[in-house]
Design an enzyme around this catalytic site. Structure first.
Site, short mmCIF file in Angstrom:
data_model
loop_
_atom_site.label_atom_id
_atom_site.label_comp_id
_atom_site.label_asym_id
_atom_site.label_seq_id
_atom_site.Cartn_x
_atom_site.Cartn_y
_atom_site.Cartn_z
N ARG A 108 43.25 41.91 29.19
CA ARG A 108 43.63 41.36 28.21
C ARG A 108 43.86 41.41 26.88
O ARG A 108 42.22 41.10 26.56
CB ARG A 108 45.00 40.37 29.00
CG ARG A 108 45.51 40.70 29.29
CD ARG A 108 46.97 39.50 29.53
NE ARG A 108 46.00 37.81 29.46
CZ ARG A 108 46.88 36.84 29.10
NH1 ARG A 108 47.97 36.88 28.83
NH2 ARG A 108 46.63 36.14 28.26
N THR A 112 46.86 41.37 21.29
CA THR A 112 48.29 41.91 21.84
C THR A 112 48.91 41.51 22.71
O THR A 112 49.93 41.74 23.24
CB THR A 112 48.17 43.29 21.73
OG1 THR A 112 48.03 44.26 22.27
CG2 THR A 112 48.01 43.99 20.67
N ASP A 204 41.19 29.71 31.93
CA ASP A 204 40.83 31.30 32.45
C ASP A 204 40.55 31.60 33.47
O ASP A 204 39.51 31.19 34.39
CB ASP A 204 40.00 32.10 31.28
CG ASP A 204 39.92 33.92 31.53
OD1 ASP A 204 39.87 34.25 30.54
OD2 ASP A 204 39.38 34.13 32.26
N ASP A 207 37.00 33.16 34.23
CA ASP A 207 35.41 32.98 33.75
C ASP A 207 34.90 31.35 34.26
O ASP A 207 33.77 30.63 34.96
CB ASP A 207 36.21 32.01 32.18
CG ASP A 207 36.00 32.91 31.06
OD1 ASP A 207 35.34 33.87 30.89
OD2 ASP A 207 36.75 32.64 29.85
C1 PRP Z 1 43.83 38.05 32.95
C2 PRP Z 1 44.11 37.53 34.86
C3 PRP Z 1 45.23 38.67 34.82
C4 PRP Z 1 45.81 38.86 33.80
C5 PRP Z 1 47.10 38.07 33.45
O1 PRP Z 1 43.23 38.73 32.81
O2 PRP Z 1 43.20 37.94 35.48
O3 PRP Z 1 44.31 39.96 35.41
O4 PRP Z 1 45.04 37.62 32.94
O5 PRP Z 1 47.87 38.13 32.28
P1 PRP Z 1 48.79 39.24 32.12
O6 PRP Z 1 50.18 39.16 33.00
O7 PRP Z 1 49.54 38.78 30.82
O8 PRP Z 1 48.59 40.35 32.79
P2 PRP Z 1 41.72 38.47 31.89
O9 PRP Z 1 43.15 39.56 30.92
O10 PRP Z 1 41.49 37.53 31.26
O11 PRP Z 1 40.81 39.21 32.46
P3 PRP Z 1 39.95 38.83 33.24
O12 PRP Z 1 40.24 38.76 34.67
O13 PRP Z 1 38.74 39.72 33.13
O14 PRP Z 1 39.11 37.88 32.58
N1 URA Z 2 45.25 35.13 31.83
C1 URA Z 2 44.27 33.96 33.47
O1 URA Z 2 43.15 34.13 33.52
N2 URA Z 2 44.96 32.49 32.67
C2 URA Z 2 46.32 32.52 31.80
O2 URA Z 2 46.53 31.45 31.62
C3 URA Z 2 46.68 33.62 32.02
C4 URA Z 2 45.96 34.95 31.96
#
Ligand code: PRP
Ligand code: URA
Length: 213
Positions: A108, A112, A204, A207
């Site tokens: 994400r 935005t 997160d 993380d």
């Molecule tokens: C997180 C999570 C989803 C997304 C959810 O990933 O694992 O993929 O956010 O958010 P949304 O419903 O608003 O799209 P992130 O973008 O943090 O990437 P990552 O898994 O690489 O940390």
């Molecule tokens: N992605 C995450 O990992 N945690 C949240 O709360 C939202 C998006």
């Protein structure tokens, strides 16, 4: 939140117990990873109870030969949304060891909150399989919607989506954008904060799974 025919919220006490530990900021990375796997196994058992692809097989007991119903080999494809979805793959493999795995990379944009796609590798023949898209967090729903659309564009017709924690905003968005996709969420949280994080949530997920912060 409105009720949708294609949404199942589990609210199972055993899963909720495990999610409570998952949320705790003091839970270690190892325990977090193990809990994500365990919760995913429980969710998979429940989500597929009506449509596990099966076939018949002859089995010889010590007494006679009988026809038995068994799980069809290689009938399911797991598609984790990277990175955090990776944490759910082993939890499904415990039940479906022969499931192939496709990967969709999305992150994400922090400003935005729009999903940015950066990787896609899917097994050949995925169009004919039951596809389980997995991501622990369903926040705005942008990543899930785009991943599901990408799979539909590749010809997939039978898709299910599983998330451990959902926000009402994300569940609503995916349910309305993809009414033909069944969505399974272990627990529905309150809302999103102004940075798009689920409240109370667990922070997160990527993380916490991979120790990147
Ligand atoms: C997180 C999570 C989803 C997304 C959810 O990933 O694992 O993929 O956010 O958010 P949304 O419903 O608003 O799209 P992130 O973008 O943090 O990437 P990552 O898994 O690489 O940390
Ligand atoms: N992605 C995450 O990992 N945690 C949240 O709360 C939202 C998006």
């Amino acid at each position: 939140m409105k009720q949708y025919d294609n949404v199942v919220i589990f609210d199972h006490p055993l899963i909720k117990h495990k999610i409570a530990i998952l949320r705790d900021e003091n839970t270690s990375m190892k325990e977090f990873r193990e809990l994500v796997e365990e919760i995913t196994t429980l969710m998979t058992y429940e989500s597929l109870k009506e449509d596990v692809p099966t076939t018949e097989k002859e089995v010889k007991t010590p007494l006679e030969v009988c026809t038995q119903r068994v799980v069809k080999d290689n009938a399911i494809v797991i598609v984790p949304i990277l990175r955090a979805g990776l944490g759910m793959v082993n939890g499904i493999h415990v039940l479906f060891p022969s499931a192939r795995v496709g990967h969709i990379g999305m992150y994400r944009d922090e400003e935005t909150l729009q999903p940015q796609s950066y990787y896609c590798k899917l097994p050949t023949g995925i169009e004919e399989k039951l596809v389980l898209v997995v991501d622990p967090m369903l926040a705005t729903g942008g990543s899930a919607c785009d991943a599901i659309q990408l799979l539909k564009d590749r010809g997939c017709k039978h898709i299910k989506f599983m998330a451990i924690i959902g926000a009402p905003e994300g569940v609503t968005r995916v349910a309305e954008a993809h009414p033909d996709v069944k969505i399974y969420v272990s627990t529905l949280d309150r809302c999103l904060n102004d940075k798009g994080y689920i409240l109370p949530g667990l922070g997160d997920a990527g993380d916490r799974l991979f120790g990147t912060k």
